[in-house]
Scaffold this active site. Structure first.
Site, short mmCIF file in Angstrom:
data_model
loop_
_atom_site.label_atom_id
_atom_site.label_comp_id
_atom_site.label_asym_id
_atom_site.label_seq_id
_atom_site.Cartn_x
_atom_site.Cartn_y
_atom_site.Cartn_z
N ASP A 121 7.24 -0.74 -1.62
CA ASP A 121 7.34 0.06 -0.40
C ASP A 121 6.81 -0.79 0.75
O ASP A 121 5.88 -1.58 0.57
CB ASP A 121 6.52 1.35 -0.52
CG ASP A 121 7.14 2.35 -1.48
OD1 ASP A 121 8.36 2.29 -1.69
OD2 ASP A 121 6.40 3.20 -2.00
N ASP A 137 14.12 5.23 -0.58
CA ASP A 137 13.51 6.54 -0.26
C ASP A 137 14.21 7.19 0.93
O ASP A 137 14.39 8.40 0.96
CB ASP A 137 12.02 6.38 0.05
CG ASP A 137 11.22 5.89 -1.15
OD1 ASP A 137 11.65 6.12 -2.29
OD2 ASP A 137 10.15 5.29 -0.94
#
Length: 194
Positions: A121, A137
């Site tokens: 991330d 995401d």
């Protein structure tokens, strides 16, 4: 989409491109941000920072890898089945795009989990201290939001009948009232026998 072949081809090409973009951006994040460097794209709003996420989207359910594999396989299987059943009518194109990008996001994060044992991330939205996330995401979150809008405001219940229909994916589905067989009515023109 004109036919099922073009539907499948478009799905494969676009989802492959979306997965590639997710993997490419994660590779850039790993290369330039792993050292702890934070790139301020828009100061005090959006920053790029490296995070190893061993959970689901936005960091929930840490270290539950088997659970993620099972859930991801189930979601991808359901989407594949839905694409197979999906009529080729133009009105289903927004729905089609949504499930395409959910599939792409699930694939991108699955590849990370299998290869690295975690998901990379790197996008941080600072004003609300939002959990760090990635392109996959974004695909999933935005698509689920639009699916909700489509389900509530656009599609009627009969529009989704193709999913449970036993007929082929391009067969015209009828509403419930049209599927009910009329009851037998005797011919009133004939005289009854005494």
């Amino acid at each position: 989409m004109k036919n099922k072949t073009s539907q499948y081809t478009f799905f494969i090409l676009v989802s492959s491109l979306a997965v590639w973009l997710d993997i490419f951006t994660k590779a850039l994040a790993s290369k330039y941000l792993m050292s702890g460097y934070v790139y301020k794209l828009i100061p005090n709003i959006i920053e790029f920072t490296y995070v190893k996420n061993r959970g689901a989207s936005f960091g929930i359910l840490q270290n539950q890898m088997i659970f993620f594999y099972v859930i991801t396989a189930a979601v991808m299987g359901m989407i594949s089945y839905t694409i197979y059943k999906l009529p080729s009518e133009q009105k289903y194109f927004p729905f089609y795009l949504c499930i395409l990008f959910i599939f792409s996001g699930a694939s991108g994060n699955l590849i990370d989990r299998v290869v690295n044992g975690y998901v990379v991330d790197f996008i941080y939205f600072k004003p609300i201290n939002f959990p760090v996330f990635n392109m996959a995401d974004i695909y999933i979150t935005v698509s689920v939001f639009f699916l909700f809008i489509l389900a509530v405001f656009i599609y009627k219940e009969d529009d989704m009948a193709f999913i449970s229909s036993k007929k082929g994916s391009d067969a015209n589905t009828k509403s419930a009232s049209e599927r009910i067989e009329p009851f037998y009515e005797p011919d009133r023109n004939k005289k009854s026998k005494k």
